[in-house]
Design a protein around this motif. Structure first.
Motif, short mmCIF file in Angstrom:
data_model
loop_
_atom_site.label_atom_id
_atom_site.label_comp_id
_atom_site.label_asym_id
_atom_site.label_seq_id
_atom_site.Cartn_x
_atom_site.Cartn_y
_atom_site.Cartn_z
N LEU A 1 56.36 49.45 46.97
CA LEU A 1 56.51 50.69 47.23
C LEU A 1 56.01 52.31 45.27
CD1 LEU A 1 57.47 53.41 48.93
CD2 LEU A 1 59.94 52.00 48.07
N LYS A 2 56.45 51.04 45.19
CA LYS A 2 56.86 50.87 43.22
C LYS A 2 55.07 51.84 42.50
CE LYS A 2 57.51 49.93 37.93
NZ LYS A 2 57.97 48.73 37.53
N ILE A 3 53.85 51.10 43.15
CA ILE A 3 52.91 50.94 42.59
C ILE A 3 52.42 52.62 43.68
CG2 ILE A 3 50.00 50.52 42.91
CD1 ILE A 3 51.10 47.35 42.62
N ALA A 4 52.81 52.30 45.02
CA ALA A 4 52.69 53.30 45.82
C ALA A 4 52.78 54.85 45.39
CB ALA A 4 53.16 53.20 47.39
N LYS A 5 54.59 55.16 45.20
CA LYS A 5 54.34 56.08 44.92
C LYS A 5 53.95 56.41 43.42
CE LYS A 5 59.52 55.62 45.76
NZ LYS A 5 60.94 55.26 45.31
N LYS A 6 53.47 56.31 41.86
CA LYS A 6 53.09 55.84 40.54
C LYS A 6 51.52 56.49 41.45
CE LYS A 6 54.87 52.67 37.42
NZ LYS A 6 54.85 51.80 37.00
N ALA A 7 51.11 55.92 42.57
CA ALA A 7 49.80 57.04 42.48
C ALA A 7 49.81 58.56 43.64
CB ALA A 7 48.78 55.74 43.87
N ILE A 8 50.83 58.67 43.75
CA ILE A 8 51.24 60.38 44.54
C ILE A 8 50.59 61.17 43.61
CG2 ILE A 8 52.47 61.91 45.31
CD1 ILE A 8 54.33 59.49 45.69
N ARG A 9 49.53 62.02 43.79
CA ARG A 9 49.03 63.42 42.72
C ARG A 9 49.74 64.29 43.58
NH1 ARG A 9 49.72 59.55 40.05
NH2 ARG A 9 47.58 58.51 39.18
N MET A 10 49.79 65.79 42.21
CA MET A 10 50.12 66.99 42.85
C MET A 10 48.46 67.48 43.19
SD MET A 10 52.04 69.50 44.29
CE MET A 10 53.87 68.45 43.02
N ALA A 11 48.14 68.01 44.57
CA ALA A 11 47.22 68.75 44.84
C ALA A 11 47.28 70.07 44.18
CB ALA A 11 46.89 69.11 46.23
N PRO A 12 45.82 70.75 44.02
CA PRO A 12 46.26 72.35 43.51
C PRO A 12 47.00 73.01 44.76
CG PRO A 12 43.86 71.75 43.37
CD PRO A 12 44.59 70.27 44.65
N GLY B 1 49.60 72.25 46.09
CA GLY B 1 51.17 71.66 45.92
C GLY B 1 51.64 70.96 46.88
N ARG B 2 50.51 70.25 47.71
CA ARG B 2 50.88 69.28 48.19
C ARG B 2 51.27 67.94 47.55
NH1 ARG B 2 48.60 70.49 54.64
NH2 ARG B 2 49.84 71.98 54.89
N ARG B 3 51.87 66.87 47.77
CA ARG B 3 51.66 65.68 47.16
C ARG B 3 50.46 64.69 48.17
NH1 ARG B 3 55.67 65.15 43.67
NH2 ARG B 3 57.29 66.03 43.20
N ARG B 4 49.36 64.28 47.34
CA ARG B 4 48.68 63.75 48.25
C ARG B 4 48.77 62.28 47.72
NH1 ARG B 4 43.93 64.43 51.21
NH2 ARG B 4 42.77 62.62 50.71
N LEU B 5 48.86 60.62 48.80
CA LEU B 5 48.37 59.39 48.17
C LEU B 5 47.47 59.70 48.21
CD1 LEU B 5 49.04 57.39 47.12
CD2 LEU B 5 51.37 56.68 49.44
N THR B 6 46.52 57.89 47.77
CA THR B 6 44.80 58.10 48.08
C THR B 6 44.89 56.76 47.57
OG1 THR B 6 43.72 60.76 47.56
CG2 THR B 6 43.19 58.03 47.59
N LEU C 1 55.00 52.05 52.51
CA LEU C 1 54.53 53.99 52.86
C LEU C 1 55.97 54.59 53.41
CD1 LEU C 1 50.99 53.70 52.74
CD2 LEU C 1 52.20 53.73 50.49
N LEU C 2 56.14 53.90 54.70
CA LEU C 2 56.60 54.91 55.46
C LEU C 2 58.35 54.91 54.70
CD1 LEU C 2 56.61 52.87 58.80
CD2 LEU C 2 55.19 54.69 57.80
N LYS C 3 58.60 54.26 53.91
CA LYS C 3 60.00 54.94 52.79
C LYS C 3 60.08 56.32 51.96
CE LYS C 3 61.66 49.99 52.72
NZ LYS C 3 61.94 49.36 52.46
N LEU C 4 58.89 56.84 51.89
CA LEU C 4 57.80 58.11 51.03
C LEU C 4 58.37 58.87 52.04
CD1 LEU C 4 54.97 56.48 49.85
CD2 LEU C 4 56.78 56.77 48.74
N LYS C 5 59.08 59.76 51.44
CA LYS C 5 59.71 60.93 52.09
C LYS C 5 59.14 62.08 51.73
CE LYS C 5 62.29 58.12 54.55
NZ LYS C 5 62.27 57.83 55.43
N ASN C 6 58.45 62.16 50.64
CA ASN C 6 57.58 63.66 50.48
C ASN C 6 56.61 63.81 49.74
OD1 ASN C 6 57.41 61.51 47.67
ND2 ASN C 6 58.51 62.52 46.14
N VAL C 7 55.37 62.66 50.55
CA VAL C 7 54.56 62.90 51.02
C VAL C 7 53.92 63.44 51.82
CG1 VAL C 7 51.82 61.12 51.46
CG2 VAL C 7 53.45 59.87 49.94
N ASP C 8 53.03 64.64 51.34
CA ASP C 8 52.79 65.65 52.52
C ASP C 8 51.01 65.11 53.20
OD1 ASP C 8 54.25 67.30 52.24
OD2 ASP C 8 53.27 68.28 49.85
#
Length: 268
Positions: A14-25, A27-32, A45-52
């Motif tokens: 979960l820690k690694i996943a959180k660090k990989a989240i990026r803000m798209a142009p 405004g959406r939060r994208r995890l690739t 990943l199901l614990k992430l509540k702010n990934v669009d």
């Protein structure tokens, strides 16, 4: 904590996943997490509540968790090029999804749940490059759907419910063993492989003047050659009103079919 295994045995926490989240142009939060050799869907990943938007494409995932529907923040989910054979029923809980890409997997029709019809916010759905021969009839409720990819499957005819999807503007049915097709409501027998190649449909409003004229002339020519059955042809042509076969905008492959633009003069 559930962990997914990536390339070279890397543990996806979960820690690694959180660090990989990026803000798209936008405004959406994208995890690739594409092309990482992931074999098991990382349940953390199901614990992430702010990934669009979540991109898990080009991995080796064979199964989605039964509670995938708890990922309620998702607006875009890309799972193309994995090894999925089915989709859990809980996916119907992702009512905020606008884009879903399940192309290039191992999906069979029995593996698609009826709950897909609950994804009423979907604008783009890509089911190409699978082993599908029909779709859940509940999908007639997808009123917002604009683009549907069904290319490289096993369909012998167009799904019947497509006629009620009033916002559908692009339908890619290329490379299917269609015994007949209906273009703008007109029934056409598929007598050779060339007909399969041409089954990429878009709404007439997406065509330039030249392409629109060419499609209309072809349609009128076929209808005019039917002889005494003119009344029946006119009735059938209302079924898929506005959908045509424009060779000039046919997609090259499954990676670009959804985003390809018509690069010629628009209709005014």
């Amino acid at each position: 904590m559930a962990k997914g295994k990536g390339a070279k045995g890397t543990k996806l926490t979960l820690k690694i996943a959180k660090k990989a989240i990026r803000m798209a142009p936008d405004g959406r939060r994208r995890l690739t997490l594409s092309n990482m050799g992931i074999t098991i869907f990382p349940k953390c990943l199901l614990k992430l509540k702010n990934v669009d938007e979540l991109d898990l494409s080009r991995n080796l995932i064979q199964k989605l968790p039964d509670n995938i529907g708890s990922f309620s923040s998702l607006r875009g989910l890309d799972l193309h090029s994995n090894k999925l054979e089915s989709v859990p029923e809980s996916i119907g809980n992702l009512v905020g999804l606008t884009h879903l890409n399940l192309s290039n997997n191992r999906l069979i029709s029995a593996g698609l749940p009826s709950t897909l019809g609950s994804l009423t916010s979907l604008k783009s759905l890509n089911l190409g490059m699978n082993q599908l021969d029909n779709l859940p009839p509940t999908m007639k409720a997808l009123d917002s759907l604009q683009e549907l990819g069904l290319f490289d499957n096993l369909f012998i005819s167009l799904p019947e419910f497509l006629k009620v999807l009033s916002n559908l503007t692009k339908l890619n049915m290329k490379h299917n063993p269609l015994s007949h097709v209906q273009v703008d409501g007109e029934r056409m027998e598929n007598k050779n492989s060339e007909a399969e190649e041409d089954m990429y449909l878009v709404h007439e409003s997406s065509l330039c003047r030249t392409c629109l004229k060419r499609c209309q002339e072809h349609r009128d020519g076929v209808a005019g050659g039917r002889g005494g059955g003119g009344g029946d042809v006119l009735e059938e042509m209302r079924i898929y009103r506005g959908l045509m076969v424009p060779n000039s905008v046919a997609a090259v492959n499954q990676d670009v079919w959804r985003t390809r633009k018509v690069e010629c003069e628009p209709i005014r």
